[in-house]
Design a protein around this motif. Sequence first.
Motif, PDB file in Angstrom:
ATOM      1  N   PRO A 110      34.807  -8.086 -46.939  1.00  0.00           N
ATOM      2  CA  PRO A 110      35.146  -6.663 -46.864  1.00  0.00           C
ATOM      3  C   PRO A 110      34.012  -5.918 -46.179  1.00  0.00           C
ATOM      4  N   VAL A 111      34.310  -4.728 -45.684  1.00  0.00           N
ATOM      5  CA  VAL A 111      33.313  -3.953 -44.949  1.00  0.00           C
ATOM      6  C   VAL A 111      32.090  -3.715 -45.823  1.00  0.00           C
ATOM      7  N   CYS A 112      30.918  -4.026 -45.282  1.00  0.00           N
ATOM      8  CA  CYS A 112      29.664  -3.865 -46.020  1.00  0.00           C
ATOM      9  C   CYS A 112      28.540  -3.587 -45.034  1.00  0.00           C
ATOM     10  N   VAL A 113      27.336  -3.479 -45.548  1.00  0.00           N
ATOM     11  CA  VAL A 113      26.145  -3.306 -44.710  1.00  0.00           C
ATOM     12  C   VAL A 113      25.597  -4.687 -44.382  1.00  0.00           C
ATOM     13  N   VAL A 114      25.418  -4.964 -43.105  1.00  0.00           N
ATOM     14  CA  VAL A 114      24.833  -6.231 -42.660  1.00  0.00           C
ATOM     15  C   VAL A 114      23.441  -5.917 -42.122  1.00  0.00           C
ATOM     16  N   ALA A 115      22.425  -6.473 -42.766  1.00  0.00           N
ATOM     17  CA  ALA A 115      21.036  -6.172 -42.421  1.00  0.00           C
ATOM     18  C   ALA A 115      20.362  -7.395 -41.814  1.00  0.00           C
ATOM     19  N   MET A 116      19.609  -7.162 -40.743  1.00  0.00           N
ATOM     20  CA  MET A 116      18.869  -8.236 -40.070  1.00  0.00           C
ATOM     21  C   MET A 116      17.580  -7.677 -39.515  1.00  0.00           C
ATOM     22  N   GLU A 117      16.637  -8.567 -39.261  1.00  0.00           N
ATOM     23  CA  GLU A 117      15.447  -8.170 -38.521  1.00  0.00           C
ATOM     24  C   GLU A 117      15.797  -8.072 -37.042  1.00  0.00           C
ATOM     25  N   ALA A 118      15.176  -7.126 -36.352  1.00  0.00           N
ATOM     26  CA  ALA A 118      15.431  -6.928 -34.921  1.00  0.00           C
ATOM     27  C   ALA A 118      14.674  -7.984 -34.134  1.00  0.00           C
ATOM     28  N   CYS A 119      15.258  -9.178 -34.060  1.00  0.00           N
ATOM     29  CA  CYS A 119      14.614 -10.289 -33.368  1.00  0.00           C
ATOM     30  C   CYS A 119      15.605 -10.882 -32.375  1.00  0.00           C
ATOM     31  N   CYS A 120      15.240 -11.993 -31.762  1.00  0.00           N
ATOM     32  CA  CYS A 120      16.076 -12.610 -30.742  1.00  0.00           C
ATOM     33  C   CYS A 120      17.441 -12.993 -31.312  1.00  0.00           C
ATOM     34  N   GLY A 121      18.493 -12.531 -30.685  1.00  0.00           N
ATOM     35  CA  GLY A 121      19.853 -12.824 -31.117  1.00  0.00           C
ATOM     36  C   GLY A 121      20.443 -11.804 -32.063  1.00  0.00           C
ATOM     37  N   ALA A 122      19.621 -10.885 -32.602  1.00  0.00           N
ATOM     38  CA  ALA A 122      20.120  -9.930 -33.586  1.00  0.00           C
ATOM     39  C   ALA A 122      21.083  -8.924 -32.960  1.00  0.00           C
ATOM     40  N   HIS A 123      20.810  -8.488 -31.730  1.00  0.00           N
ATOM     41  CA  HIS A 123      21.668  -7.491 -31.099  1.00  0.00           C
ATOM     42  C   HIS A 123      23.039  -8.072 -30.767  1.00  0.00           C
ATOM     43  N   VAL A 166      25.857  -2.171 -39.319  1.00  0.00           N
ATOM     44  CA  VAL A 166      24.747  -3.055 -38.980  1.00  0.00           C
ATOM     45  C   VAL A 166      23.441  -2.266 -39.049  1.00  0.00           C
ATOM     46  N   ARG A 167      22.468  -2.813 -39.765  1.00  0.00           N
ATOM     47  CA  ARG A 167      21.148  -2.202 -39.872  1.00  0.00           C
ATOM     48  C   ARG A 167      20.098  -3.212 -39.420  1.00  0.00           C
ATOM     49  N   LEU A 168      19.468  -2.904 -38.295  1.00  0.00           N
ATOM     50  CA  LEU A 168      18.384  -3.738 -37.779  1.00  0.00           C
ATOM     51  C   LEU A 168      17.053  -3.081 -38.110  1.00  0.00           C
ATOM     52  N   MET A 169      16.081  -3.886 -38.511  1.00  0.00           N
ATOM     53  CA  MET A 169      14.769  -3.368 -38.902  1.00  0.00           C
ATOM     54  C   MET A 169      13.658  -4.163 -38.226  1.00  0.00           C
ATOM     55  N   SER A 170      12.545  -3.483 -37.995  1.00  0.00           N
ATOM     56  CA  SER A 170      11.370  -4.160 -37.471  1.00  0.00           C
ATOM     57  C   SER A 170      10.835  -5.131 -38.525  1.00  0.00           C
ATOM     58  N   PRO A 171      10.451  -6.351 -38.129  1.00  0.00           N
ATOM     59  CA  PRO A 171       9.928  -7.320 -39.116  1.00  0.00           C
ATOM     60  C   PRO A 171       8.739  -6.801 -39.919  1.00  0.00           C
ATOM     61  N   GLU A 172       7.904  -5.962 -39.306  1.00  0.00           N
ATOM     62  CA  GLU A 172       6.733  -5.466 -40.033  1.00  0.00           C
ATOM     63  C   GLU A 172       7.123  -4.521 -41.166  1.00  0.00           C
ATOM     64  N   ILE A 197      25.431  -5.115 -49.602  1.00  0.00           N
ATOM     65  CA  ILE A 197      24.474  -5.355 -48.519  1.00  0.00           C
ATOM     66  C   ILE A 197      24.314  -6.852 -48.333  1.00  0.00           C
ATOM     67  N   LEU A 198      24.459  -7.304 -47.112  1.00  0.00           N
ATOM     68  CA  LEU A 198      24.287  -8.719 -46.779  1.00  0.00           C
ATOM     69  C   LEU A 198      23.024  -8.845 -45.939  1.00  0.00           C
ATOM     70  N   GLY A 199      21.988  -9.464 -46.497  1.00  0.00           N
ATOM     71  CA  GLY A 199      20.752  -9.700 -45.768  1.00  0.00           C
ATOM     72  C   GLY A 199      20.775 -11.050 -45.089  1.00  0.00           C
ATOM     73  N   ILE A 200      20.464 -11.067 -43.804  1.00  0.00           N
ATOM     74  CA  ILE A 200      20.532 -12.304 -43.017  1.00  0.00           C
ATOM     75  C   ILE A 200      19.177 -12.566 -42.382  1.00  0.00           C
ATOM     76  N   ASP A 201      18.614 -13.727 -42.661  1.00  0.00           N
ATOM     77  CA  ASP A 201      17.395 -14.176 -41.998  1.00  0.00           C
ATOM     78  C   ASP A 201      17.810 -15.125 -40.879  1.00  0.00           C
ATOM     79  N   LEU A 202      17.679 -14.680 -39.637  1.00  0.00           N
ATOM     80  CA  LEU A 202      18.180 -15.428 -38.500  1.00  0.00           C
ATOM     81  C   LEU A 202      17.242 -16.573 -38.143  1.00  0.00           C
ATOM     82  N   GLY A 203      17.831 -17.680 -37.746  1.00  0.00           N
ATOM     83  CA  GLY A 203      17.086 -18.831 -37.246  1.00  0.00           C
ATOM     84  C   GLY A 203      17.763 -19.360 -35.997  1.00  0.00           C
TER      85      GLY A 203
END
Length: 343
Positions: A45-58, A71-77, A5-11
């Motif tokens: 290699p193929v993995c799960v990429v997780a991000m918050e559903a915010c601007c630019g995530a889609h 790709v797994r997008l989640m609500s920040p709350e 799982i790769l967690g990404i905090d977008l900026g």
Amino acid sequence: MTIVILGIDLGKNSCSVVGVDATGRVVTRRAMRRQTLIDYVAKLPVCVVAMEACCGAHHLGRLFAAQGHEVRLMSPEYVRPYIKAQKNDDRDAEGIAEAASRPTMRFVDLKSQEQLDLQTLHRVRSRLVAERTNLINQLRAILLERGVIFPVGRRKLELGVDGMLAEGIERLSPRVHQLVGELRAEWKLLDAKIGALNTEFIQLARNNAAMRRLTSIPGIGVLNATALVAAVGDASSFAKARDLGAWLGLVPRQYSTGGKARLLGISKRGNTYLRTLLIHGARAALPSLSTTDTPLGRWLNAMIERGVHRNAVVVALANKLARIAWATLRKEAGFDRGYPVAG
């Protein structure tokens, strides 16, 4: 080192990345710019990429999905409870990876480019309407300070200001008269922009089968139909009709403990803009629907006869319209006025 799982905090410019293995142990922590991030994920290699559903995530989500990643997008709350100790970008990325591993986590579907374009049109229109409202309020205040009062209503103010500018009025100084003229010109420009967007929405609804079916529902017009499709697509991410109403915040808040259920006012969660449109549509449709001898009309009359407050009836109808919209999108069928309505 195998990243599961790769967690990404977008900026805006820099993104924090945390990779965890199958046991949940952090195996990599990095900070990189967006283009570097795209190149980095492409080599993984193929993995799960997780991000918050915010601007630019889609946008990034579609790129990563095309590379074969999940790709797994989640609500920040929903991510917030998994962030440990002090908040920073690195901790946020770690919390995102942790939240994405939870089997009960709720994920956000990736939006297509067409949905994002439609959503952008709605956001631009909403901003223009707010600007027009602010301008009208300021114009009324300027005239009120000089003893010039017009009846309530945008159209009445529009006619009154146009007549005043054409005839002139002694209570206004030349500079204020000129300023009112400039504000009126700005008002006309905003009207033209909003009208152009409304026309575009009408054309889009005519050319889209799902939107045409939605507009067959009483209380759902072109704005509601286009906003629904932009927000939920075919509504496949909602297992039940009630889930859509709950996501829109049209169901009661619950504060239950000790086996005793306690229901409060509506939760007002989710998409505020779409919820507002549905409530406005329900308020407009209520007078005509309550006079019809249909299951929906009898359901509304039963609430009115019980003495339910009109605003509560409007919100209940908005929730019902959301449920009907879910069925229309999922079953690809138009609205049937004779179909039984559950309480």
